[in-house]
Structures are given as C-alpha cells and as structure tokens.
Design a protein around this motif. Structure first.
Motif, short mmCIF file in Angstrom:
data_model
loop_
_atom_site.label_atom_id
_atom_site.label_comp_id
_atom_site.label_asym_id
_atom_site.label_seq_id
_atom_site.Cartn_x
_atom_site.Cartn_y
_atom_site.Cartn_z
N VAL A 258 -0.35 -17.69 -0.92
CA VAL A 258 -1.61 -16.97 -1.14
C VAL A 258 -1.45 -15.52 -0.67
CG1 VAL A 258 -4.08 -16.89 -0.64
CG2 VAL A 258 -2.90 -19.11 -0.79
N TYR A 259 -1.67 -14.57 -1.58
CA TYR A 259 -1.53 -13.16 -1.21
C TYR A 259 -2.81 -12.71 -0.51
CZ TYR A 259 -0.26 -8.26 -1.38
OH TYR A 259 0.06 -6.97 -1.02
N PHE A 260 -2.70 -12.29 0.76
CA PHE A 260 -3.87 -11.97 1.57
C PHE A 260 -3.61 -10.69 2.38
CE2 PHE A 260 -6.36 -12.42 5.54
CZ PHE A 260 -7.63 -12.50 4.99
N ILE A 261 -4.62 -9.83 2.45
CA ILE A 261 -4.55 -8.58 3.21
C ILE A 261 -5.68 -8.57 4.23
CG2 ILE A 261 -4.64 -6.06 3.11
CD1 ILE A 261 -3.75 -6.21 0.22
N LYS A 262 -5.37 -8.25 5.45
CA LYS A 262 -6.39 -8.12 6.50
C LYS A 262 -7.07 -6.76 6.37
CE LYS A 262 -8.07 -9.95 10.40
NZ LYS A 262 -9.44 -9.44 10.18
N GLN A 263 -8.38 -6.72 6.59
CA GLN A 263 -9.08 -5.44 6.58
C GLN A 263 -9.19 -4.91 8.01
OE1 GLN A 263 -12.76 -5.33 4.42
NE2 GLN A 263 -13.26 -3.26 5.07
N ILE A 264 -8.25 -4.05 8.37
CA ILE A 264 -8.25 -3.48 9.71
C ILE A 264 -9.24 -2.32 9.78
CG2 ILE A 264 -5.89 -4.22 10.21
CD1 ILE A 264 -4.91 -1.46 9.43
N GLU A 265 -9.60 -1.93 10.99
CA GLU A 265 -10.65 -0.93 11.19
C GLU A 265 -10.35 0.39 10.50
OE1 GLU A 265 -13.16 1.13 14.89
OE2 GLU A 265 -11.59 -0.34 15.28
N SER A 266 -9.10 0.80 10.49
CA SER A 266 -8.74 2.10 9.90
C SER A 266 -8.91 2.12 8.39
CB SER A 266 -7.31 2.47 10.27
OG SER A 266 -6.39 1.48 9.85
N LEU A 267 -9.10 0.96 7.75
CA LEU A 267 -9.32 0.91 6.30
C LEU A 267 -10.78 1.14 5.93
CD1 LEU A 267 -6.92 -1.97 5.24
CD2 LEU A 267 -6.82 0.42 4.49
N GLY A 268 -11.63 1.31 6.93
CA GLY A 268 -13.03 1.69 6.66
C GLY A 268 -13.70 0.78 5.65
N ASN A 269 -14.17 1.37 4.55
CA ASN A 269 -14.90 0.64 3.52
C ASN A 269 -14.02 0.29 2.32
OD1 ASN A 269 -17.72 0.63 4.59
ND2 ASN A 269 -17.30 2.83 4.65
N TYR B 134 -1.45 -8.44 8.22
CA TYR B 134 -1.68 -7.22 9.00
C TYR B 134 -0.73 -6.11 8.57
CZ TYR B 134 -2.19 -4.01 12.91
OH TYR B 134 -2.40 -2.87 13.66
N GLU B 135 0.53 -6.45 8.34
CA GLU B 135 1.50 -5.44 7.89
C GLU B 135 1.09 -4.86 6.53
OE1 GLU B 135 5.62 -7.15 9.95
OE2 GLU B 135 4.93 -7.94 8.01
N ARG B 136 0.56 -5.70 5.65
CA ARG B 136 0.08 -5.21 4.36
C ARG B 136 -1.08 -4.24 4.55
NH1 ARG B 136 0.22 -11.28 1.81
NH2 ARG B 136 2.44 -11.29 1.24
N ALA B 137 -1.95 -4.53 5.51
CA ALA B 137 -3.08 -3.64 5.78
C ALA B 137 -2.61 -2.28 6.26
CB ALA B 137 -4.00 -4.28 6.83
N VAL B 138 -1.64 -2.25 7.15
CA VAL B 138 -1.10 -0.99 7.65
C VAL B 138 -0.43 -0.22 6.52
CG1 VAL B 138 0.60 0.04 9.21
CG2 VAL B 138 -0.80 -1.89 9.99
N PHE B 139 0.29 -0.93 5.66
CA PHE B 139 0.93 -0.29 4.51
C PHE B 139 -0.11 0.31 3.58
CE2 PHE B 139 2.90 -0.04 0.36
CZ PHE B 139 4.20 0.37 0.62
N LEU B 140 -1.20 -0.43 3.32
CA LEU B 140 -2.27 0.07 2.45
C LEU B 140 -2.91 1.31 3.06
CD1 LEU B 140 -4.25 -0.15 0.07
CD2 LEU B 140 -5.57 -1.79 1.44
N GLU B 141 -3.19 1.28 4.34
CA GLU B 141 -3.85 2.41 5.00
C GLU B 141 -3.02 3.69 4.88
OE1 GLU B 141 -5.27 5.30 7.56
OE2 GLU B 141 -3.34 4.34 7.93
N LYS B 142 -1.70 3.56 4.83
CA LYS B 142 -0.81 4.72 4.76
C LYS B 142 -0.44 5.10 3.33
CE LYS B 142 1.24 3.83 9.30
NZ LYS B 142 2.49 3.50 10.04
N ASP B 143 -0.88 4.30 2.35
CA ASP B 143 -0.51 4.51 0.95
C ASP B 143 -1.39 5.61 0.35
OD1 ASP B 143 -0.07 4.38 -1.83
OD2 ASP B 143 0.41 2.25 -1.73
N ASP B 144 -0.89 6.84 0.30
CA ASP B 144 -1.69 7.97 -0.17
C ASP B 144 -2.06 7.84 -1.64
OD1 ASP B 144 -1.65 9.18 2.32
OD2 ASP B 144 0.13 10.37 1.89
#
Length: 245
Positions: A98-109, A148-158
């Motif tokens: 199952v492909y799952f991404i955590k929504q960490i605080e830095s991802l806002g909305n 969690y690693e996917r979330a961090v990657f997403l947050e940094k993906d310009d």
C-alpha cells in the motif's frame, strides 16, 4: 444522503496565505488539471464528482473507478468508523503493498496533493505515467521509502510544490486563513479496501473490496463519517476513473 459538490478550499490545518502548500479546491476541474500537469495523460484518467450515495447516483459514475477521494470537515477526536483497523508495524508485507505518505507539519495544507498521490500511487499499474514526468520521477524516487521519508521528500520537491501552488490558484474560491476541511483517499489493494489519511499513522483496512465494487464498498464508511459530523454539509466526493478507449 446527498453529497453536494463543494468549491470550498480544503485542508487539514489552519492555512497561511502565501504558504508553500496552500489548500486545494475540491472540484474535478482543479484536480484534473493538476494530475494532468504532473504527467498523467488526459486520455488516460479523469476525476469526476459523485452527487449522491444512492444507487442511481452511483450508477452515473464513470467506470472503472481507480480511487475515491473524500473532502470532509475535520472529525471529532473521538470519531470512529466501522470495521477500521490501522495496519500495525508487523504487517510489513501489506505496508509495502500500500503506497502511503504521512502528512508532516511542514507540508501544511498539502492533504489534497497527498490524496492525489495516494490515488495515483496505488493505481500505478493502471495509469500510464509519462516517462520522466513529475509523478513518474516522484514514485520512482520514493518507491522504497517509508511514509515519513516520502513526506520529507515531498516537502523538498520544488517541482511538486510549484504544481500544487498553480492548482491552488486555479480554484474559483478565494483562499482563506481558516481551513476546516480535510482530504482522504480510498483505494483497493489485493482485495482489501484501504482508507489513506496522511494525518493517521498508516493505512486503515475496511474489509474486502474489488476493482468492480470499490465505489459501493466505500459508501458505508462515508456514511459513518457523515453521521459522526451531523452538523455540517461540507462534504464532497470525487472518483478517479480510467477513461475507456
């Protein structure tokens, strides 16, 4: 029980105007332009509104349905839904499927983008992504990461952040500082219905499901969510459907 179409900008936490991840408007027009811009061909899949949970309304939805995306008011802290079971860390094999991404605080909305990624990421075998497109590179880069690693990657993906911002600006509703709605996605993986909510610790199992019955199988869960939030009409339901060629 009706599901009125909503043009309310939606997210899971108070928004700040001008932030990197502002809320997305819950309409097929916004989500279609967004997903097509990321590398899904226009003639491949498309988002559609679901206008009700009765049989006649469900029969109007284009098939096959690959994923279901619900926009709803943030539920009470003690809200519970039928037959839900959070995957535990010991279920490693299922977690990997199952492909799952955590929504960490830095991802806002970013919950709308996360719901879109959950929808496409769990239907990747049925979606023909453009090679080296934003989504193609994102899924290849995050395939072996944990949520969690996917979330961090997403947050940094310009590139993804710019596409999200363009999608947010495409909405007809003016952005607000007060955001009270949230996105979740429902998918089927290996015969099971899963609820994917980045604010939770992992995927939630809701029982048996199939590619044919996904939309019907998710109806009891959605009705339970609506019953837990009886004083609001801010619900909107969309599906990601594959276009027949």
């Amino acid at each position: 029980m009706a599901l009125p179409s909503s043009s309310t900008p939606t997210a899971s936490a108070p928004a700040s105007l001008g932030e990197r991840w502002p809320p997305l408007e819950s309409t097929p027009a916004v989500f279609n332009q967004f997903v097509w811009s990321l590398g899904v061909p226009e003639d491949d899949v498309e988002f559609h509104d679901v206008y009700g949970l009765d049989a006649d309304a469900l029969d109007m939805v284009p098939q096959p349905v690959l994923a279901v995306v619900l926009c709803f008011p943030d539920p009470p802290q003690d809200a519970s839904y039928p037959s839900e079971q959070l995957l535990i860390s010991g279920e490693k094999e299922t977690q990997d499927q199952v492909y799952f991404i955590k929504q960490i605080e830095s991802l806002g909305n970013a919950c709308g983008t996360i719901a879109l990624l959950h929808a496409v990421g769990n239907a990747s075998s049925k979606v023909n992504l453009v090679e080296n497109s934003c989504l193609d590179l994102f899924f290849k880069s995050t395939a072996t990461m944990d949520p969690y690693e996917r979330a961090v990657f997403l947050e940094k993906d310009d590139t993804m952040a710019r596409a999200h911002l363009l999608a947010a600006n495409d909405g007809a509703t003016e952005l607000s500082d007060l955001i009270e709605e949230h996105y979740v996605c429902f998918v089927y993986v290996n015969g099971t219905l899963y609820e994917l909510d980045g604010m939770k610790d992992g995927p939630i199992k809701h029982g048996p499901c199939s590619s044919i019955s996904l939309l019907q199988d998710v109806v009891p869960v959605i009705k339970a969510i609506m019953c837990n939030i009886p004083n609001s009409i801010n619900f909107n339901l969309m599906v990601l459907s594959r276009k027949e060629k």
